[in-house]
Write a protein that holds these residues in place. Structure first.
Motif: not given
Length: 434
Positions: A40-52, A115-122, A176-180, A184-185
């Motif tokens: 899921v995270t790589f889907t978003v990253i892939s969009l930025t790679i294509g735009l790059g 949910s803890d990780y992806m909520g902040l990652w998005y 915990g995982i939200k700290g990771a 990144t944020f």
């Protein structure tokens, strides 16, 4: 051009690996949860790679033709466009965390961690887009050193903050995982501010203002012409990865945890290939534009020979270190054994995967983005997913890993045939023009 990129790429790709390592210390469930997030995270990253890719091709052409003011306009437009598109994709993702990860076969037990990780990652993903696309502007202007410094610094900051927020220190509570995700944020926010300062103030490669709607529409059109097919090709990889994660999930949380660690290690193992995929295209594009087809052939051939030798050395290293790597990332014996099994089989196909990646980037440089997109579709949904599923059905998880290798070998052959035909057409066109 490639050597300065390697350190920066190592640090940039280390985001996921460092997160995975520290989260693995929390136990198998958090490790499995973060493994589910990768496609899921790589889907978003892939969009930025294509735009790059679209940004680099467009800015490079404008710089070469000395249209410097227009280049600034398009650089500003590319950053604005990337923030808008990633923002839309992240908003959709934020409000669909549960259904998306349920489709990937994530269990109810893992969903709170996800949910803890992806909520902040998005939320933080918009700040990822700005340094990635901004670095493409710098590379298009012939600077590969500054992007490497930015990527390395931001990756280093993430590594320092990870244990601080995951396990806590002093007044900072253990998250915990939200700290990771928080580490990144913060790292991405710093990277975004830094790259905008470099482009707008120090190097004056972009306009220090927002664009009008007409300016944004004009700049976006050219960037998206190459960027959308490239983004589409890149975004197919995590989609296929999501399918594979769902299949691996049938073998249990331990298998998903091992699969996630293996994929993070794969990112590091392919660093040199990824760096080459960013620096080979400008060389090919320049010589292609000058009708120096023999130089294009030589550069492509030399890069492929190098990658085959280099990736075989990487395979031997990962085979030899597989036991140590597995123990470093897993406390449970079953997870450790599965990580070791992955590292002793899948890396054997990395050389062939390098041929596929460099062929696609070369085709983009030759202004054939749709051909590259079609090859990506064939690679993932004609070879990679079906062969891996067949291997899983016949021989279990080991068969799935072997299927990965067979798929890469088969697709590398197809890529070589397609590039040979494309070059032959270029030779014919060059002769006809003379």
């Amino acid at each position: 051009m490639t050597i300065p990129m390697i350190l920066g790429m190592v640090m940039m790709m280390s985001f996921g690996l460092i997160d995975t390592f520290f989260v693995s210390l929390l136990g198998t469930d958090p490790l499995a949860a973060i493994s589910f997030t990768f496609p899921v995270t790589f889907t978003v990253i892939s969009l930025t790679i294509g735009l790059g890719i679209g940004t680099s091709a467009t800015i490079g052409r404008l710089q070469g033709s000395k249209e410097l003011e227009k280049s600034k306009l398009y650089a500003t437009g590319s950053l604005t466009l990337s923030a808008m598109l990633v923002g839309v994709l992240a908003t959709i993702g934020f409000f669909s965390i549960t259904p998306v990860f349920s489709m990937l076969n994530a269990s109810e037990r893992l969903m709170p961690y996800i949910s803890d990780y992806m909520g902040l990652w998005y939320i933080s993903s918009v700040f990822l887009a700005l340094p990635m696309v901004g670095n493409s502007v710098l590379r298009a202007c012939g600077d590969t050193k500054t992007p490497s410094i930015v990527m390395a610094s931001v990756g280093g900051l993430n590594a320092l903050l990870d244990p601080l927020f995951i396990f806590g220190f002093g007044p900072i509570p253990a998250m915990g995982i939200k700290g990771a995700a928080l580490a990144t944020f913060i790292a991405w926010v710093v990277g975004a501010g830094w790259i905008i300062y470099i482009l707008a103030v120090r190097r004056k490669l972009m306009l220090p203002r927002l664009l009008s709607f007409a300016e944004l529409r004009t700049s976006s059109r050219d960037i998206l012409k190459i960027g959308l097919p490239a983004a589409g090709a890149n975004m197919l990889t995590p989609i296929a990865g999501g399918v594979m994660t769902a299949i691996v999930a049938a073998y249990g949380a331990e298998a998903v945890a091992a699969w996630g660690v293996g994929n993070r290690m794969e990112s590091i193992a392919n660093i040199v290939v990824l760096a080459l995929s960013m620096t080979l295209p400008p060389f090919i594009s320049q010589n292609f534009g000058a009708s120096q087809i023999e130089r294009v052939k030589h550069a492509y051939s030399l890069a492929l020979k190098f990658v085959l030798v280099w990736q075989f050395i990487v395979f031997l290293a990962m085979w030899g270190l597989s036991d140590w790597i597995a123990q470093a990332f897993a406390n449970e014996a079953k997870v450790s054994a599965l990580i070791q099994l992955f590292l002793m089989i899948v890396p054997l196909g990395y050389g062939m995967q390098g041929i596929i990646v460099l062929t696609n980037s070369s085709l983009n440089a030759m202004h054939r983005p749709m051909t590259a997109l079609i090859l990506s579709i064939i690679r993932l949904f004609v070879f990679f997913v079906p062969i891996s599923i067949a291997g899983s059905y016949l021989y279990g998880l080991q068969g799935l890993f072997i299927g990965n290798v067979i798929a890469n070998v088969a697709m590398a052959g197809v890529s070589l045939v397609v590039f040979k035909k494309a070059i032959a057409q270029c030779d014919h066109s060059s002769v006809s023009s003379k």
